[in-house]
Design a protein around this motif. Structure first.
Motif, PDB file in Angstrom:
ATOM      1  N   MET A   9      61.037  55.214  49.747  1.00  9.31           N
ATOM      2  CA  MET A   9      61.234  55.145  51.194  1.00  9.31           C
ATOM      3  C   MET A   9      62.246  54.052  51.500  1.00  9.31           C
ATOM      4  N   VAL A  14      63.665  53.159  58.027  1.00  7.60           N
ATOM      5  CA  VAL A  14      62.411  53.242  58.774  1.00  7.60           C
ATOM      6  C   VAL A  14      62.398  52.210  59.897  1.00  7.60           C
ATOM      7  N   TYR A  33      54.205  55.980  59.320  1.00  8.96           N
ATOM      8  CA  TYR A  33      55.063  55.617  58.187  1.00  8.96           C
ATOM      9  C   TYR A  33      54.303  54.763  57.172  1.00  8.96           C
ATOM     10  N   ALA A  37      53.645  55.702  53.277  1.00  6.64           N
ATOM     11  CA  ALA A  37      54.008  54.841  52.147  1.00  6.64           C
ATOM     12  C   ALA A  37      52.798  54.586  51.253  1.00  6.64           C
TER      13      ALA A  37
END
Length: 330
Positions: A9, A14, A33, A37
């Protein structure tokens, strides 16, 4: 360890996406998010994302300005670089000119931020506009803040800047003095020299100089201590505000979620009550039909009993006639 099949990621992407969202949308997106993760086994990314603070309206509006007005943002960043350089070189004339531009540009950009927020469906008060101006002032004075703002990813409002702190003049540079202007724009004549005072003794001069230096050093140290304490207090206050805003946002999110659940349960309850009323109506109808069927069955039994008795009477009459036989004298 992270799952070998997990996709890495990009934290910067983000962060950039999250701080481009409206504050009311931030918490849910951040938690999504962070959960993604964690599911991917990236604990470090999950911790970094989960630790992101919900931006204030002023921070969000400032980021929105940098994102939606990149040309104006770049010009403002150039103004900041010029101001910092002028401060380092102690160019008084340039500082005056740039300082005048600074106030005009900051006010104009802060109002642009308000307009952009309105276009995004978020109203902004005058106090928030003032906070945006404070953020823009920090962008001018602090290179780290300028970098975050240029990316549209400023995470929190910086402490209120006090001048160009941390920008020391270049070695050997002394302030440039601009000679005063006489009427008509010509340089004013130099003032007449004051009568020379009798020179003090060397020892007295050194003592006076040392005493003055000590006083200035003490004053400077007190001013620095006061500035440091004021900065610490401002940071603590900012932290308290951010924590309160975070708690308020989380409480609002929980209230919205519970409200949605209540609405869903109320809808189900209404449906259940409607089904109950329908079932009750059907049961009442079935009860009436049962009573009618029982009444019909009872009437049918009575009719059958009557017919059976009539049949028995006919049968008895027929048997009686058979036993008597035909009448011989007839």
């Amino acid at each position: 360890m992270a799952d070998s099949g997990a996709v890495d990621m990009d934290i910067d992407e983000v962060v950039g996406e999250l701080y481009g969202l409206r504050p009311s949308e931030f918490i849910a997106a951040r938690d999504t998010y962070a959960a993604r993760a964690r599911s991917a086994g990236d604990a470090a990314a999950a911790q970094r994302i989960a630790g992101l603070r919900r931006p204030t309206l002023a921070v969000w509006a400032s980021n929105l300005l940098a994102r939606r007005r990149p040309a104006e943002a770049e010009q403002f960043l150039q103004l900041g670089r010029a101001l910092r350089e002028a401060h380092r070189s102690l160019d008084a004339a340039q500082l005056r000119d740039l300082g005048h531009q600074q106030h005009q540009v900051m006010a104009a950009l802060a109002h642009q931020a308000r307009d952009l927020a309105g276009e995004a469906g978020q109203s902004v008060s005058d106090s928030v506009v003032q906070e945006v101006e404070q953020i823009l002032r920090a962008v001018l004075t602090d290179e780290d803040v300028a970098r975050q703002w240029a990316a549209g990813s400023l995470e929190k409002a910086p402490s209120a800047p006090v001048g160009f702190t941390g920008l020391e003049p270049a070695p050997g540079v002394t302030p440039a003095r601009t000679p005063p202007k006489a009427p008509g724009g010509q340089p004013a004549p130099a003032p007449p020299a004051a009568p020379a005072a009798p020179a003090p003794g060397a020892a007295g001069t050194k003592r006076s100089t040392r005493a003055a230096d000590k006083r200035r050093a003490a004053q400077l140290e007190r001013a620095r201590a006061q500035a440091r304490e004021a900065t610490r207090q401002a940071e603590r206050a900012d932290g308290a505000v951010e924590e309160a805003e975070q708690a308020q946002a989380e409480a609002t999110g929980r209230a919205e979620e519970s409200g949605e659940r209540v609405a869903d349960l109320e809808g189900r309850l209404r449906e259940a009550r409607q089904e109950h009323r329908t079932a009750r109506t059907a049961a009442d109808l079935a009860t009436r039909e049962l009573r009618e069927a029982r009444a019909e069955a009872k009437a049918a039994r009575r009719t059958a009993d009557t017919a059976r008795r009539a049949l028995e009477l006919l049968s008895l009459s027929a048997e009686s006639e058979t036993e008597e036989g035909p009448d011989d004298g007839a």
